[in-house]
Every structure is written in structure tokens, then in C-alpha cells.
Design a protein around this motif. Structure first.
Motif, mmCIF file in Angstrom:
data_model
loop_
_atom_site.group_PDB
_atom_site.id
_atom_site.type_symbol
_atom_site.label_atom_id
_atom_site.label_comp_id
_atom_site.label_asym_id
_atom_site.label_seq_id
_atom_site.Cartn_x
_atom_site.Cartn_y
_atom_site.Cartn_z
ATOM 1 N N VAL A 207 -50.421 4.302 64.544
ATOM 2 C CA VAL A 207 -50.707 4.057 63.133
ATOM 3 C C VAL A 207 -49.443 4.220 62.297
ATOM 4 C CG1 VAL A 207 -52.075 4.850 61.160
ATOM 5 C CG2 VAL A 207 -53.113 4.718 63.424
ATOM 6 N N TRP A 208 -48.585 5.158 62.661
ATOM 7 C CA TRP A 208 -47.383 5.370 61.861
ATOM 8 C C TRP A 208 -46.438 4.161 61.939
ATOM 9 C CZ3 TRP A 208 -42.546 5.169 63.990
ATOM 10 C CH2 TRP A 208 -42.436 5.329 65.368
ATOM 11 N N GLN A 209 -46.499 3.410 63.043
ATOM 12 C CA GLN A 209 -45.698 2.191 63.128
ATOM 13 C C GLN A 209 -46.217 1.121 62.169
ATOM 14 O OE1 GLN A 209 -46.151 1.645 67.406
ATOM 15 N NE2 GLN A 209 -44.029 2.259 67.749
ATOM 16 N N PHE A 210 -47.535 1.040 62.049
ATOM 17 C CA PHE A 210 -48.101 0.115 61.055
ATOM 18 C C PHE A 210 -47.701 0.527 59.645
ATOM 19 C CE2 PHE A 210 -51.557 -0.269 57.975
ATOM 20 C CZ PHE A 210 -51.642 -1.643 57.855
ATOM 21 N N LEU A 211 -47.724 1.815 59.332
ATOM 22 C CA LEU A 211 -47.354 2.270 57.995
ATOM 23 C C LEU A 211 -45.870 2.021 57.710
ATOM 24 C CD1 LEU A 211 -49.364 5.622 57.845
ATOM 25 C CD2 LEU A 211 -49.903 3.469 56.695
ATOM 26 N N ASP A 212 -45.046 2.134 58.720
ATOM 27 C CA ASP A 212 -43.617 1.867 58.529
ATOM 28 C C ASP A 212 -43.387 0.393 58.195
ATOM 29 O OD1 ASP A 212 -40.863 2.411 58.483
ATOM 30 O OD2 ASP A 212 -40.662 1.795 60.582
ATOM 31 N N LYS A 213 -44.090 -0.491 58.894
ATOM 32 C CA LYS A 213 -43.940 -1.917 58.597
ATOM 33 C C LYS A 213 -44.522 -2.263 57.224
ATOM 34 C CE LYS A 213 -43.899 -3.398 63.428
ATOM 35 N NZ LYS A 213 -44.528 -4.253 64.463
ATOM 36 N N SER A 214 -45.637 -1.635 56.872
ATOM 37 C CA SER A 214 -46.210 -1.892 55.540
ATOM 38 C C SER A 214 -45.294 -1.356 54.442
ATOM 39 C CB SER A 214 -47.593 -1.259 55.442
ATOM 40 O OG SER A 214 -47.503 0.164 55.543
ATOM 41 N N ARG A 215 -44.600 -0.282 54.697
ATOM 42 C CA ARG A 215 -43.634 0.238 53.717
ATOM 43 C C ARG A 215 -42.510 -0.775 53.483
ATOM 44 N NH1 ARG A 215 -38.794 2.527 53.993
ATOM 45 N NH2 ARG A 215 -38.855 2.420 56.276
ATOM 46 N N LYS A 216 -42.051 -1.412 54.552
ATOM 47 C CA LYS A 216 -41.008 -2.433 54.412
ATOM 48 C C LYS A 216 -41.537 -3.645 53.650
ATOM 49 C CE LYS A 216 -38.649 -1.047 58.663
ATOM 50 N NZ LYS A 216 -38.232 -1.466 60.027
ATOM 51 N N VAL A 217 -42.801 -3.999 53.880
ATOM 52 C CA VAL A 217 -43.396 -5.108 53.134
ATOM 53 C C VAL A 217 -43.477 -4.766 51.658
ATOM 54 C CG1 VAL A 217 -45.503 -6.467 52.825
ATOM 55 C CG2 VAL A 217 -44.668 -5.962 55.125
ATOM 56 N N GLY A 218 -43.852 -3.518 51.330
ATOM 57 C CA GLY A 218 -43.904 -3.112 49.929
ATOM 58 C C GLY A 218 -42.539 -3.121 49.279
ATOM 59 N N ALA A 219 -41.507 -2.759 50.032
ATOM 60 C CA ALA A 219 -40.154 -2.793 49.472
ATOM 61 C C ALA A 219 -39.689 -4.221 49.240
ATOM 62 C CB ALA A 219 -39.195 -2.059 50.393
#
Length: 368
Positions: A207-219
Motif C-alpha cells: 500500500v505504501w508504494q501506491f501512496l508514493d505514486k499517488s503523492r507524485k501524481v499530486g505533485a
């Protein structure tokens, strides 16, 4: 014999005679015979003392010194009655302190112990016979055509090789499932749904890998009301984000394959991650297929990585509002407000179907 003999101590005389006549005996039967002779002699002397010396001529000679008593001429009824009384007293009274009948009771106990031993031996023999009969009942069924394989070294090596091949096949299949890519559409939530797009992950990712990718999408999208939203997203770490699937907060250390394989249900009775437990099945019209149906690639393209569009992957058509990416600080400030008050941490041992939903005040929710 004078009349004074009836007032003499008969018990003492009987004990003395028994002790004198039983010296050197080994068998219990000889002891009983001698004891019966002494008792008969004692009774005869009592009768002679009662009826006078006239009865002495008709009396039989003293057989206390002989080896066997004469059962045909002498009455032995009182002796039998006495032994029955002793046995009855021994059964009713149990083990008690005695001063006069120690030898008699001792002889009876020896007889009982011998009888018990004989009965035990008979029972053991009967059990052995029954065991032999039961063993003979179970025989090999000759009508069965299946013959067990002999356990040899070659057979053991063959079985070990088969098990190893199956283990490798299972691990390879599991690795293929873990490496299968899926798409998870999501939204950013801070009180309202902000479109975030979709993230491509593998079934074996955490799950933390999904959150890391979503953080990059938000940036990249610059999600936020401030002008420096991109900088804020760059400073945000994975631990500051939460993944909310439905009304369940998914912990960071879980992988998606855990929920996909177990078909984990949420509070509303829906599957949290409704994806295929095997390799992804292609949609109609797509050239990419399953592992067993995928055509071999040309040699020039085998080493190159083929980019598959997100629309052809599993989960591309899911509702984006089902998955929310939430800032942990916002959740801590607003977790008492709906809908954050409905969210709860995932517990693998909890049955959400039997759960009774309550608010912070303990009031039961009457709606799903």
C-alpha cells in the motif's frame, strides 16, 4: 475325663493342637484337613464330657494324629457352618483387628488370592484368544486390483523430484500473479473529492508504494489551493498519507495480493479489492492475453519493455471515489466529522458482516 474339663479354656487347647499338628505343612489343603480333625476331636471330647463315659466305647479313635479325616463317619456340618460364618463376617466387616481367628482368616485370604490369580489368568487367556480372532478377521482383499508401490530409493527420489517440480511451478505461478499489473483510480480528499487520476501498481505491491505514486501524481497536478502546492507535495512523506478504501483505512504494510486472494469483505458487504486472483484476463479486442495464451514475442522485441495502456488493464473502469488518498493531519483534525467519523482501521480478525455500527456517542446507525 472328669466334669472339670467343660470349664477349661477350649480356645487355648484348640490353638495348641492346631499349632502342634500343623508343624512342617506346606500345602493349604493339608492345613485345612488338620484343622478339621482338631475341631472334630474337640467336639467329641465335649460330647463325652456331656453324656458321660458310656459313650467312649462307641467313639472312634483319635484321628488328630492321622493324615486324612474320615468324612463318611464324622459329621462336618458345624465346621462348614463356621467357615460360612467366617466368610460372611469377612465380607461384611472388611479388614478388622482380630485376636482369635488370625490363622483362619489368613488361610481364607490366601485361598481368595489364589482364586483371583486363577481368574486373572483365565481373563488374560480369553483376551489373547479374542485378539487372535480379531487379527484373523482382517485380511488382504484379493479382489482389489490396486497394488501398493514398493518403497524403494528410486521411488522416493522420483516422488521428491515431483514435489520439487510442483513447488517450483507454484512459485513461478505466484510470481506471475504478483507481477501482474492493475490500475487503481483514486481521488484526493480534504472534505471534497479532488480528481487524482489512476495509478498503475502490481498485485504484489504494498500500500505504501501506491501512496508514493499517488503523492507524485499530486505533485505533478499541483493539487491544492495554495500556489506552492507542488512544493508541499514534494515535502509530504508516505507516512503522512492514508489510503481509505470505502470506509476502511488500509495499513501501509499490507500488499494488494492479500486482499485479492482472500476476497476480503468490507463493512458494506462488498469486496475491498475486487480483482482476479490469477493473471489478468485481457479484454475483447486486446492483443495481450494470459500467460498460457500469450503468443511468443519476436526476438527484436523480447528484451524491450512493452507499455500496455491503462485502459486495457484490470480495474481501469472502477469508481475513483472508492479509493481516497487523505492527508493524515487533516484526518486527525476532522475524524469526528462525517464521513471521517465512519472510517475505521482494517482488522484481519474482525467480521465486518456481524458488526453493529455506532457513532462516537454510542448510538447505533440504522442505515448502511
Amino acid at each position: 475325663m472328669t466334669s472339670e474339663s467343660r470349664f477349661t479354656a477350649q480356645n487355648k487347647t484348640t490353638q495348641q493342637r492346631i499349632s502342634n499338628n500343623t508343624v512342617g505343612l506346606v500345602a493349604l489343603s493339608d492345613f485345612r484337613k488338620r484343622r478339621a480333625e482338631v475341631l472334630e476331636q474337640q467336639e467329641r471330647e465335649a460330647r463325652e464330657a456331656a453324656f458321660g463315659p458310656s459313650s467312649t466305647s462307641t467313639s472312634t479313635p483319635d484321628r488328630s494324629l492321622t493324615s486324612t479325616p474320615d468324612h463318611a463317619s464324622d459329621p462336618v456340618g458345624p465346621v462348614k457352618k463356621k467357615t460360612k460364618q467366617q466368610q460372611k463376617r469377612r465380607k461384611v466387616g472388611g479388614a478388622k483387628l482380630s485376636f482369635g481367628d488370625d490363622e483362619d482368616e489368613g488361610g481364607g485370604d490366601q485361598e481368595d488370592s489364589v482364586g483371583d490369580k486363577v481368574e486373572d489368568e483365565d481373563k488374560v487367556d480369553a483376551k489373547r484368544e479374542d485378539g487372535a480372532k480379531s487379527k484373523n478377521r482382517f485380511k488382504v482383499n484379493s479382489s482389489v486390483s490396486v497394488v501398493p508401490r514398493p518403497v524403494t530409493k528410486s521411488a522416493l527420489r522420483r516422488e521428491a523430484a515431483e514435489r520439487e517440480a510442483l513447488r517450483r511451478e507454484f512459485l513461478e505461478r505466484q510470481e506471475r500473479v504478483k507481477s501482474t499489473e492493475i490500475v487503481i483510480p483514486f481521488v484526493f480528499y480534504d472534505g471534497s473529492n479532488i480528481p487524482g487520476g489512476a495509478v498503475r501498481v502490481k498485485k504484489g505491491d504494498f500500500v505504501w508504494q501506491f501512496l508514493d505514486k499517488s503523492r507524485k501524481v499530486g505533485a505533478d497536478l499541483g493539487v491544492g489551493e495554495r500556489t506552492n502546492a507542488r512544493r508541499e507535495w514534494a515535502r509530504v512523506g508516505v507516512d503522512d498519507l492514508l489510503m481509505v478504501r470505502g470506509n476502511v483505512i488500509i495499513p501501509h504494510h499490507y500488499d494488494f495480493l492479500f486482499f485479492i486472494m482472500n476476497k476480503t469483505l468490507g463493512p458494506s458487504g462488498t469486496v475491498l479489492f475486487n480483482y482476479d486472483a490469477g493473471t489478468s484476463t485481457p479484454r475483447p479486442g486486446q492483443p495481450i492475453g494470459n500467460d498460457d495464451q500469450t503468443p511468443p514475442l519476436p526476438a527484436t522485441l523480447s528484451a524491450a519493455k512493452i507499455q500496455i495502456p491503462d485502459d486495457s488493464l484490470e480495474g481501469a473502469s472502477d469508481d475513483p471515489t472508492l479509493t481516497r488518498v487523505v492527508d493524515r493531519r487533516w484526518y486527525e483534525r476532522n475524524k469526528h466529522i462525517y464521513p471521517a467519523s465512519m472510517w475505521q482501521d482494517f482488522d484481519p480478525e474482525k467480521d465486518y458482516q456481524k458488526e453493529i455500527r455506532r457513532d462516537l456517542g454510542g448510538n447505533t446507525f440504522f442505515y448502511s
